[in-house]
Write a protein that holds these residues in place. Structure first.
Motif, PDB file in Angstrom:
ATOM      1  N   GLN A 236      26.564  -5.131 -13.751  1.00  0.00           N
ATOM      2  CA  GLN A 236      27.854  -5.296 -13.397  1.00  0.00           C
ATOM      3  C   GLN A 236      28.723  -5.192 -14.559  1.00  0.00           C
ATOM      4  OE1 GLN A 236      29.502  -9.890 -12.756  1.00  0.00           O
ATOM      5  NE2 GLN A 236      29.418  -8.883 -10.587  1.00  0.00           N
ATOM      6  N   LEU A 237      29.956  -4.707 -14.076  1.00  0.00           N
ATOM      7  CA  LEU A 237      30.953  -4.384 -15.064  1.00  0.00           C
ATOM      8  C   LEU A 237      32.364  -5.250 -14.627  1.00  0.00           C
ATOM      9  CD1 LEU A 237      30.781  -0.431 -15.170  1.00  0.00           C
ATOM     10  CD2 LEU A 237      29.892  -2.130 -16.776  1.00  0.00           C
ATOM     11  N   ALA A 238      33.392  -5.591 -15.623  1.00  0.00           N
ATOM     12  CA  ALA A 238      34.369  -6.297 -15.483  1.00  0.00           C
ATOM     13  C   ALA A 238      35.696  -5.596 -16.222  1.00  0.00           C
ATOM     14  CB  ALA A 238      34.474  -7.750 -15.438  1.00  0.00           C
ATOM     15  N   ARG A 239      36.618  -5.269 -15.700  1.00  0.00           N
ATOM     16  CA  ARG A 239      37.656  -4.582 -16.491  1.00  0.00           C
ATOM     17  C   ARG A 239      38.901  -5.255 -16.021  1.00  0.00           C
ATOM     18  NH1 ARG A 239      33.546  -3.778 -18.692  1.00  0.00           N
ATOM     19  NH2 ARG A 239      33.075  -1.886 -19.811  1.00  0.00           N
ATOM     20  N   LEU A 240      40.144  -5.211 -16.791  1.00  0.00           N
ATOM     21  CA  LEU A 240      41.476  -5.779 -16.234  1.00  0.00           C
ATOM     22  C   LEU A 240      42.236  -4.789 -15.569  1.00  0.00           C
ATOM     23  CD1 LEU A 240      42.374  -7.552 -19.684  1.00  0.00           C
ATOM     24  CD2 LEU A 240      41.540  -8.460 -17.311  1.00  0.00           C
ATOM     25  N   THR A 241      41.847  -3.494 -15.646  1.00  0.00           N
ATOM     26  CA  THR A 241      42.617  -2.391 -14.861  1.00  0.00           C
ATOM     27  C   THR A 241      41.607  -1.411 -13.955  1.00  0.00           C
ATOM     28  OG1 THR A 241      42.526  -0.748 -16.575  1.00  0.00           O
ATOM     29  CG2 THR A 241      44.370  -2.230 -16.374  1.00  0.00           C
ATOM     30  N   GLY A 242      42.123  -0.889 -12.962  1.00  0.00           N
ATOM     31  CA  GLY A 242      41.329  -0.039 -12.329  1.00  0.00           C
ATOM     32  C   GLY A 242      40.978   1.202 -13.230  1.00  0.00           C
ATOM     33  N   ASP A 243      41.890   1.898 -13.915  1.00  0.00           N
ATOM     34  CA  ASP A 243      41.731   2.956 -14.815  1.00  0.00           C
ATOM     35  C   ASP A 243      40.471   2.471 -15.867  1.00  0.00           C
ATOM     36  OD1 ASP A 243      43.583   4.303 -13.560  1.00  0.00           O
ATOM     37  OD2 ASP A 243      45.130   3.858 -15.129  1.00  0.00           O
ATOM     38  N   ASP A 244      40.501   1.389 -16.436  1.00  0.00           N
ATOM     39  CA  ASP A 244      39.611   0.949 -17.348  1.00  0.00           C
ATOM     40  C   ASP A 244      38.142   0.943 -16.647  1.00  0.00           C
ATOM     41  OD1 ASP A 244      41.389   0.945 -19.385  1.00  0.00           O
ATOM     42  OD2 ASP A 244      41.336  -1.477 -19.508  1.00  0.00           O
ATOM     43  N   LEU A 245      38.142   0.299 -15.373  1.00  0.00           N
ATOM     44  CA  LEU A 245      36.949   0.584 -14.768  1.00  0.00           C
ATOM     45  C   LEU A 245      36.305   1.537 -14.236  1.00  0.00           C
ATOM     46  CD1 LEU A 245      34.763  -1.474 -13.365  1.00  0.00           C
ATOM     47  CD2 LEU A 245      36.144  -1.289 -11.216  1.00  0.00           C
ATOM     48  N   VAL A 246      37.389   2.639 -13.897  1.00  0.00           N
ATOM     49  CA  VAL A 246      36.935   3.966 -13.794  1.00  0.00           C
ATOM     50  C   VAL A 246      36.219   4.625 -14.984  1.00  0.00           C
ATOM     51  CG1 VAL A 246      37.485   6.488 -13.238  1.00  0.00           C
ATOM     52  CG2 VAL A 246      38.263   4.576 -11.832  1.00  0.00           C
ATOM     53  N   ALA A 247      36.731   4.276 -16.071  1.00  0.00           N
ATOM     54  CA  ALA A 247      36.276   4.713 -17.355  1.00  0.00           C
ATOM     55  C   ALA A 247      34.710   4.299 -17.574  1.00  0.00           C
ATOM     56  CB  ALA A 247      37.348   4.361 -18.592  1.00  0.00           C
ATOM     57  N   ALA A 248      34.862   3.070 -17.544  1.00  0.00           N
ATOM     58  CA  ALA A 248      33.154   2.279 -17.636  1.00  0.00           C
ATOM     59  C   ALA A 248      32.491   3.074 -16.601  1.00  0.00           C
ATOM     60  CB  ALA A 248      33.465   0.650 -17.668  1.00  0.00           C
ATOM     61  N   LEU A 249      32.799   2.838 -15.433  1.00  0.00           N
ATOM     62  CA  LEU A 249      31.880   3.810 -14.317  1.00  0.00           C
ATOM     63  C   LEU A 249      31.536   5.140 -14.779  1.00  0.00           C
ATOM     64  CD1 LEU A 249      33.525   2.384 -11.400  1.00  0.00           C
ATOM     65  CD2 LEU A 249      31.106   1.616 -11.994  1.00  0.00           C
ATOM     66  N   ALA A 250      32.195   5.715 -15.342  1.00  0.00           N
ATOM     67  CA  ALA A 250      32.186   7.192 -15.776  1.00  0.00           C
ATOM     68  C   ALA A 250      31.223   7.056 -16.902  1.00  0.00           C
ATOM     69  CB  ALA A 250      33.421   8.089 -16.207  1.00  0.00           C
ATOM     70  N   GLU A 251      31.267   6.185 -17.835  1.00  0.00           N
ATOM     71  CA  GLU A 251      30.144   5.928 -18.699  1.00  0.00           C
ATOM     72  C   GLU A 251      28.850   5.675 -18.339  1.00  0.00           C
ATOM     73  OE1 GLU A 251      29.566   3.195 -22.541  1.00  0.00           O
ATOM     74  OE2 GLU A 251      31.548   3.660 -22.111  1.00  0.00           O
ATOM     75  N   GLN A 252      29.023   4.848 -17.467  1.00  0.00           N
ATOM     76  CA  GLN A 252      27.633   4.597 -17.020  1.00  0.00           C
ATOM     77  C   GLN A 252      26.975   5.640 -16.080  1.00  0.00           C
ATOM     78  OE1 GLN A 252      26.127   0.977 -16.898  1.00  0.00           O
ATOM     79  NE2 GLN A 252      27.166   1.438 -18.467  1.00  0.00           N
ATOM     80  N   ALA A 253      27.740   6.387 -15.537  1.00  0.00           N
ATOM     81  CA  ALA A 253      27.121   7.694 -14.701  1.00  0.00           C
ATOM     82  C   ALA A 253      26.608   8.721 -15.826  1.00  0.00           C
ATOM     83  CB  ALA A 253      28.405   8.397 -13.997  1.00  0.00           C
ATOM     84  N   ASP A 254      27.530   9.017 -16.821  1.00  0.00           N
ATOM     85  CA  ASP A 254      27.063   9.757 -17.841  1.00  0.00           C
ATOM     86  C   ASP A 254      25.493   9.342 -18.483  1.00  0.00           C
ATOM     87  OD1 ASP A 254      27.575  12.026 -19.616  1.00  0.00           O
ATOM     88  OD2 ASP A 254      27.717  10.762 -21.345  1.00  0.00           O
ATOM     89  N   ILE A 255      25.537   8.015 -18.883  1.00  0.00           N
ATOM     90  CA  ILE A 255      24.245   7.633 -19.251  1.00  0.00           C
ATOM     91  C   ILE A 255      23.069   8.036 -18.402  1.00  0.00           C
ATOM     92  CG2 ILE A 255      22.736   5.418 -19.822  1.00  0.00           C
ATOM     93  CD1 ILE A 255      25.558   4.231 -20.764  1.00  0.00           C
ATOM     94  N   LEU A 256      23.196   7.699 -17.064  1.00  0.00           N
ATOM     95  CA  LEU A 256      22.216   8.129 -15.931  1.00  0.00           C
ATOM     96  C   LEU A 256      21.753   9.479 -16.052  1.00  0.00           C
ATOM     97  CD1 LEU A 256      23.254   5.311 -13.259  1.00  0.00           C
ATOM     98  CD2 LEU A 256      21.085   5.664 -14.598  1.00  0.00           C
ATOM     99  N   HIS A 257      22.785  10.234 -16.179  1.00  0.00           N
ATOM    100  CA  HIS A 257      22.741  11.490 -16.019  1.00  0.00           C
ATOM    101  C   HIS A 257      22.166  12.185 -17.097  1.00  0.00           C
ATOM    102  CE1 HIS A 257      23.826  16.013 -15.063  1.00  0.00           C
ATOM    103  NE2 HIS A 257      24.304  16.035 -16.161  1.00  0.00           N
ATOM    104  N   ARG A 258      22.501  11.741 -18.298  1.00  0.00           N
ATOM    105  CA  ARG A 258      21.593  12.328 -19.618  1.00  0.00           C
ATOM    106  C   ARG A 258      20.203  11.684 -19.613  1.00  0.00           C
ATOM    107  NH1 ARG A 258      24.047   9.494 -24.036  1.00  0.00           N
ATOM    108  NH2 ARG A 258      25.707   8.705 -22.579  1.00  0.00           N
ATOM    109  N   ALA A 259      19.886  10.461 -18.820  1.00  0.00           N
ATOM    110  CA  ALA A 259      18.378  10.067 -18.889  1.00  0.00           C
ATOM    111  C   ALA A 259      17.754  10.897 -17.664  1.00  0.00           C
ATOM    112  CB  ALA A 259      18.602   8.618 -18.219  1.00  0.00           C
ATOM    113  N   ARG A 260      18.423  11.419 -16.835  1.00  0.00           N
ATOM    114  CA  ARG A 260      17.712  12.393 -16.012  1.00  0.00           C
ATOM    115  C   ARG A 260      17.230  13.643 -16.377  1.00  0.00           C
ATOM    116  NH1 ARG A 260      21.725  10.567 -12.123  1.00  0.00           N
ATOM    117  NH2 ARG A 260      21.043   8.604 -11.261  1.00  0.00           N
ATOM    118  N   ARG A 261      18.264  14.052 -17.599  1.00  0.00           N
ATOM    119  CA  ARG A 261      17.773  15.450 -18.089  1.00  0.00           C
ATOM    120  C   ARG A 261      16.653  15.260 -19.242  1.00  0.00           C
ATOM    121  NH1 ARG A 261      23.490  17.089 -19.929  1.00  0.00           N
ATOM    122  NH2 ARG A 261      22.187  18.114 -21.386  1.00  0.00           N
ATOM    123  N   THR A 262      16.331  14.114 -19.673  1.00  0.00           N
ATOM    124  CA  THR A 262      15.307  14.270 -20.589  1.00  0.00           C
ATOM    125  C   THR A 262      13.964  13.946 -20.078  1.00  0.00           C
ATOM    126  OG1 THR A 262      15.813  11.915 -21.099  1.00  0.00           O
ATOM    127  CG2 THR A 262      17.104  13.363 -22.470  1.00  0.00           C
TER     128      THR A 262
END
Length: 85
Positions: free
Chosen positions: A59-85
Motif C-alpha cells: 500500500q502507498l499513501a500520498r498527499l496528492t495525485g501527482d505524488d501517488l503517480v510518482a510512487a506508482l511509477a517507482e513501484q512499476a520500475d522496481i518490478l520491471h527491473r526485477a523481471r529483467r534480471t
C-alpha cells in the motif's frame, strides 16, 4: 470549477475525479482511492517475499495525485527491473 479539486496533468488542470480514473486505468494492478484528501494505492496482489525485499509495497499513501503517480511509477520500475534480471 468552484468547489472542485484539480490536479496538473500534462500541463493542464484536470478535476480530481477524472485524475483518479486516469490513474486507475494506468495502474490496473492497484486499487486507487482518495479518502479525506489522501491518495491511496493498494496492490490487488500483495508483494511476495522477493518483491518485498526489492522494495515493492502493498500500500502507498500520498498527499496528492501527482505524488501517488510518482510512487506508482517507482513501484512499476522496481518490478520491471526485477523481471529483467
Amino acid at each position: 470549477m468552484p468547489g472542485h479539486a484539480h490536479s496538473l496533468v500534462g500541463g493542464r488542470m484536470m478535476p480530481d475525479d477524472r485524475r483518479l480514473e486516469v490513474i486507475r486505468q494506468t495502474y490496473p494492478g492497484w486499487r486507487i482511492t482518495v479518502l479525506k484528501g489522501v491518495w491511496f494505492a493498494t496492490r490487488h496482489r500483495p508483494p511476495d517475499t522477493v518483491e518485498r525485499a526489492l522494495g515493492v509495497h502493498h500500500q502507498l499513501a500520498r498527499l496528492t495525485g501527482d505524488d501517488l503517480v510518482a510512487a506508482l511509477a517507482e513501484q512499476a520500475d522496481i518490478l520491471h527491473r526485477a523481471r529483467r534480471t
